[in-house]
Motif scaffolding. Structure first.
Motif, PDB file in Angstrom:
ATOM      1  N   LEU A 166       1.054  -0.586  -0.097  1.00 41.72           N
ATOM      2  CA  LEU A 166       0.085  -0.411   0.110  1.00 41.72           C
ATOM      3  C   LEU A 166       0.673   1.107   0.114  1.00 41.72           C
ATOM      4  O   LEU A 166       1.980   1.210   1.033  1.00 41.72           O
ATOM      5  CB  LEU A 166      -0.821  -0.006   1.135  1.00 41.72           C
ATOM      6  N   ARG A 167       0.613   2.303  -0.565  1.00 45.39           N
ATOM      7  CA  ARG A 167       1.213   2.875  -1.378  1.00 45.39           C
ATOM      8  C   ARG A 167       0.198   4.721  -0.765  1.00 45.39           C
ATOM      9  O   ARG A 167       0.860   5.562  -0.449  1.00 45.39           O
ATOM     10  CB  ARG A 167       1.952   3.530  -2.584  1.00 45.39           C
ATOM     11  N   ASP A 168      -0.893   4.394  -0.451  1.00 47.59           N
ATOM     12  CA  ASP A 168      -1.762   5.632  -0.436  1.00 47.59           C
ATOM     13  C   ASP A 168      -2.893   5.466   0.408  1.00 47.59           C
ATOM     14  O   ASP A 168      -3.085   3.958  -0.458  1.00 47.59           O
ATOM     15  CB  ASP A 168      -2.010   6.711  -1.270  1.00 47.59           C
ATOM     16  N   ILE A 169      -3.651   5.196   1.359  1.00 48.29           N
ATOM     17  CA  ILE A 169      -4.633   4.970   1.323  1.00 48.29           C
ATOM     18  C   ILE A 169      -6.162   6.185   1.934  1.00 48.29           C
ATOM     19  O   ILE A 169      -5.322   7.335   1.763  1.00 48.29           O
ATOM     20  CB  ILE A 169      -4.421   3.663   2.581  1.00 48.29           C
ATOM     21  N   SER A 170      -7.232   5.487   1.923  1.00 40.60           N
ATOM     22  CA  SER A 170      -7.901   6.556   2.642  1.00 40.60           C
ATOM     23  C   SER A 170      -9.585   5.663   3.607  1.00 40.60           C
ATOM     24  O   SER A 170      -9.072   4.674   2.329  1.00 40.60           O
ATOM     25  CB  SER A 170      -8.752   7.440   1.222  1.00 40.60           C
ATOM     26  N   VAL A 171      -9.435   6.546   4.686  1.00 36.09           N
ATOM     27  CA  VAL A 171     -10.553   5.703   4.865  1.00 36.09           C
ATOM     28  C   VAL A 171     -11.772   6.082   5.708  1.00 36.09           C
ATOM     29  O   VAL A 171     -11.517   7.115   5.971  1.00 36.09           O
ATOM     30  CB  VAL A 171      -9.898   5.105   6.752  1.00 36.09           C
ATOM     31  N   ARG A 172     -13.113   5.499   5.451  1.00 33.55           N
ATOM     32  CA  ARG A 172     -14.571   6.315   5.981  1.00 33.55           C
ATOM     33  C   ARG A 172     -15.018   5.153   7.157  1.00 33.55           C
ATOM     34  O   ARG A 172     -15.546   4.388   6.889  1.00 33.55           O
ATOM     35  CB  ARG A 172     -15.011   7.196   4.749  1.00 33.55           C
TER      36      ARG A 172
ATOM     37  N   LEU B 135     -17.767   0.578   6.925  1.00 30.70           N
ATOM     38  CA  LEU B 135     -16.544   1.337   7.265  1.00 30.70           C
ATOM     39  C   LEU B 135     -16.017   1.416   5.837  1.00 30.70           C
ATOM     40  O   LEU B 135     -15.929  -0.155   5.170  1.00 30.70           O
ATOM     41  CB  LEU B 135     -15.067   0.358   7.841  1.00 30.70           C
ATOM     42  N   THR B 136     -15.554   1.677   5.046  1.00 31.21           N
ATOM     43  CA  THR B 136     -14.246   1.698   3.295  1.00 31.21           C
ATOM     44  C   THR B 136     -12.874   2.571   3.825  1.00 31.21           C
ATOM     45  O   THR B 136     -12.931   3.215   4.082  1.00 31.21           O
ATOM     46  CB  THR B 136     -15.572   2.849   2.902  1.00 31.21           C
ATOM     47  N   ILE B 137     -12.821   1.475   3.086  1.00 30.77           N
ATOM     48  CA  ILE B 137     -11.447   1.268   2.736  1.00 30.77           C
ATOM     49  C   ILE B 137     -10.706   1.220   1.067  1.00 30.77           C
ATOM     50  O   ILE B 137     -11.344   0.554   0.257  1.00 30.77           O
ATOM     51  CB  ILE B 137     -10.102   0.986   3.588  1.00 30.77           C
ATOM     52  N   ALA B 138     -10.129   2.888   0.751  1.00 26.77           N
ATOM     53  CA  ALA B 138      -9.732   2.854  -0.783  1.00 26.77           C
ATOM     54  C   ALA B 138      -8.192   3.010  -0.443  1.00 26.77           C
ATOM     55  O   ALA B 138      -6.958   3.298   0.195  1.00 26.77           O
ATOM     56  CB  ALA B 138      -9.528   4.001  -1.301  1.00 26.77           C
TER      57      ALA B 138
END
Length: 749
Positions: free
Chosen positions: A186-192, A198-201
């Motif tokens: 993983l180089r970049d992530i976003s969490v909501r 729970l959503t993780i990109a």
């Protein structure tokens, strides 16, 4: 023998002791009256000025600038753990948190930098990091094996020995083993995160993935069960920033050059590319893309010094599009951006070490000061935005921020503002809401408009009736009838306005809604009926007309008006059936006219009823005070009664009549209870007579008791009171100026 001529006329002595005492007593009384009147008048002026000064005193802080002052500076705690990925503090600004590059979470004393606790990352050094939201205290680490670890900062407050003790800790709401979201580094992530899912990109070197964990509560064990679903995303080269929308519907994937691709991720089985937008202009590079408080507005900062605000706006087809709203511009490249936790504000740090603080709603810059010499750094707000942490190289600087009212500016009060979730810029008053993410809307324009609207319709009803009634009463009516009519009308002024408002809201508004057709028909039937009756009366035999004394004829109109009004009300269902298809409100809707039960028509009648006695009494006195010699001279020269009235009496009495109108208007502008109870109290801007409004006075009555003392809302209410004060002052000044002009012009008659 002496004659009368020889008799001496006794001389009067004006210097007797009694007369001297009388003159002294009279002079003393005159002096006392003069002093008393001067003191009373001066006291009134002083009281008004004190009220004005107090209003200004409460309003002034709204427009004073913000201040920032350094409190301390100390070395970065646990610097050996690497540079900071995240910097924040708890609410009291006693404990700070630094997330280091190696994954360690270091709690430190925010005042002096002493380490309180250093929590090691259970999964080691991360390859990616993201903050869910400042308000949730959630952040996440991404790792080379494709796992994501979600952590949450927590603070426990106790009071041993009567002193506050804050004990920090780190919790892992989804476990310490992490969530497997991808099979690549993983180089970049976003969490909501939310109560439901729970959503993780995640983005790697050549792949992208989105994972959603749906939460279901087991009602037997009360445990949360997670259902995982994932999908691959089209890979975007040079991906620099990821952001999941607050409602977890959209994913924004932006490159370093500012090219943003928007994906619709509502259906994990059918993820689609929704839009492509260029977030930056020219050769600028993206620095930051993060949400403002409320997770509606995306704030984008670039190296040109520009920060832009974007949020979703629905088009005519009810489809949302991320839309550019406004921007702020600095002269130097931006290094970092920090969002306020509880307001729609943000701060920027540029390459020269200047920190600027802005508010998104008011589009105002409240601070722009040089705080560091470092070209790189990180800034973070305390939760209450009363402190700022700035890391520059190997030092952390703590600043105290005094910025109480950033959301208030001249443009936000009197200009149209494009608020979050609105389709366009509007003038809106909405001072509170059910959630803490609310964007306050403090436009006084709808309140000022409502005040003018209510006063206008009240004056439309009151002025013709009051002035025409005063003219007839003072000039044409029999003296005996006048002595009965005038006290009755003046007695109307003693009626409490709260009673009038209550009757208007509880009785008259529903009655008018049910018999709306009667209201229209009365406007036609009543004048025509009175004119026909007058024509019929003039054709009556002289013997019958002489049975009614001169000046008592208006009494005959009372039963006529009652019968015509009752007839219109009785015929209302038939009029509505044959002329408006049985539904007059539906007919108005077809014409594009909305109808509210408590509307300006109700206010016009109710407040007009309250204003009529004031205008009538002053106007009647002004007309009745016209010297009889003028009217008698006009009549002697052959003028009719009507000519004498229009060309002699009215011009002479015009200063008093104009004063009556202005005083009545001032009464209508300042009226509170009637408009509060009979308008619906909705701050809308529509001159439609069938819709309500909210006035400045009613708004003060409703919101002052519930506002927090010293808050922006509280002070803006004082500003509304000051606006009402100024409006009344201007109206009275104009009235006095015009009155003096008319008095000078017609004073020679």
């Amino acid at each position: 023998m002496s004659t009368k001529a020889d008799q001496k006329i006794p001389e009067l002595d004006f210097d007797t002791p009694a007369l001297k005492r009388h003159r002294k007593v009279r002079a003393l009384k005159d002096r006392g009256a003069t002093v008393g009147i001067a003191i009373g008048g001066s006291s009134v002026i002083v009281a008004v000025l004190l009220i004005c000064f107090y209003l200004v005193y409460e309003i002034a802080p709204l427009f004073t600038g913000a201040d920032i002052e350094q409190q301390n500076s100390y070395p970065v705690p646990a610097l050996e753990a690497g540079k900071s990925l995240y910097l924040t503090s708890e609410e009291q600004v006693e404990v700070g948190l630094r997330v280091a590059e190696n994954g360690d979470m270091i709690y430190f004393n925010a005042a002096n930098g002493d380490i309180i606790e250093q929590v090691q990352n259970p999964l080691g050094e991360p390859t990616a990091f993201a903050v869910e939201a400042n308000t949730s205290n959630l952040f996440a680490f991404g790792y080379a094996d494709g796992r994501v670890l979600v952590a949450q900062q927590n603070y426990k407050i106790t009071y041993p020995d009567g002193e506050r003790l804050i004990t920090p800790s780190i919790q892992y709401p989804y476990g310490t083993e992490g969530i497997q979201v991808a099979d690549f580094a993983l180089r970049d992530i976003s969490v909501r995160d939310s109560e439901d899912s729970l959503t993780i990109a995640a983005v790697g070197d050549n792949a992208a993935q989105v994972t959603r964990l749906d939460k279901d509560v087991n009602f037997i064990t009360e445990e949360v069960e997670l259902t995982e679903s994932s999908a691959s995303l089209p890979y975007v080269d040079d991906t620099y920033s990821l952001l999941i929308s607050g409602d977890q519907r959209y994913l924004y994937m932006a490159t370093r050059s500012g090219a943003m691709t928007e994906f619709d991720i509502r259906d994990m089985d059918d993820i689609t590319q929704k839009d492509q937008i260029d977030l930056v202009e020219g050769d600028a590079q993206l620095v930051s893309m993060q949400y403002l408080l409320g997770q509606s507005s995306v704030m984008v900062a670039d190296t040109s010094g520009r920060v832009t605000q974007w949020f979703n706006v629905r088009d005519d087809n009810n489809v949302e599009h991320l839309t550019f709203i406004r921007d702020v511009q600095q002269t130097n490249a931006i290094v970092d951006v920090a969002m306020e936790h509880r307001r729609k504000g943000f701060a920027t740090l540029d390459e020269r070490g200047f920190v600027a603080i802005y508010n998104a709603t008011s589009s105002s810059q409240v601070i722009n000061e040089k705080l560091t010499d470092s070209a790189t750094g990180m800034i973070s707000f305390a939760p209450r935005a009363n402190a700022l942490l700035l890391e520059d190289g190997q030092q952390i600087n703590l600043f105290e921020v005094d910025n109480e009212h950033p959301e208030v500016s001249w443009s936000s009060i009197w200009g149209d503002v494009w608020y979050e979730g609105y389709q366009e810029s509007t003038y809106t008053w909405q001072s509170s809401a059910a959630n803490n993410d609310f964007e306050p809307k403090y436009s006084l324009v709808p309140l000022a408009f409502g005040t003018i609207k209510a006063a206008f319709y009240a004056m439309v009803v009151a002025v013709p009736l009051a002035i025409c009634g005063a003219i007839y009463t003072a000039y044409f009516m029999a003296p005996g009838l006048r002595r009965k009519v005038k006290p009755v009308i003046e007695l109307m002024e003693a009626l409490p306005t709260v009673i009038l408002g209550f009757l208007a809201g509880i009785f008259f508004a529903p009655f008018l809604e049910e018999h709306l057709a009667a209201a229209f028909s009365i406007l036609v039937v009543l004048p025509v009926g009175i004119l026909l009756f007058a024509l019929l009366w003039s054709r009556m035999p002289q013997g019958i007309r002489w049975m009614v004394p001169e000046g008592w004829q208006p009494v005959l109109l009372i039963p006529l008006i009652v019968v015509l009004g009752w007839g219109c009300v009785a015929m209302s269902p038939m009029i509505e059936l044959y002329w408006f298809d049985g539904n007059i409100r539906g007919w108005l809707g077809d014409q594009g006219i909305t109808f509210d039960q408590r509307n300006a028509l109700v206010v016009g009648f109710a407040m007009g009823f309250a204003v009529i006695p004031t205008i009538f009494s002053i106007t009647e006195d002004a007309i009745f005070s016209v010297p009889k010699a003028l009217t008698q001279g006009s009549l002697a020269l052959g003028a009719t009664y009507w000519q004498t009235m229009t060309r002699v009496v009215l011009p002479t009495a015009s200063p008093g009549i104009f004063s009556a109108i202005m005083i009545g208007m001032g009464r209508a502008v300042g009226e509170t209870m009637i408009v509060l109870m009979a308008t619906g109290n909705t701050p809308i801007m529509d001159f439609n007579i069938f819709e309500g409004m909210r006035t400045l006075a009613a708004n003060l009555a409703v919101e002052v008791p519930e506002s927090e003392v010293g808050s922006s809302h509280y002070r803006i209410l004082f500003l509304a009171a000051f606006v009402l004060f100024v409006f009344t002052f201007v109206v009275n000044t104009i009235a006095e100026t015009v009155r003096q002009h008319l008095r000078k012009k017609y004073g020679s008659l």
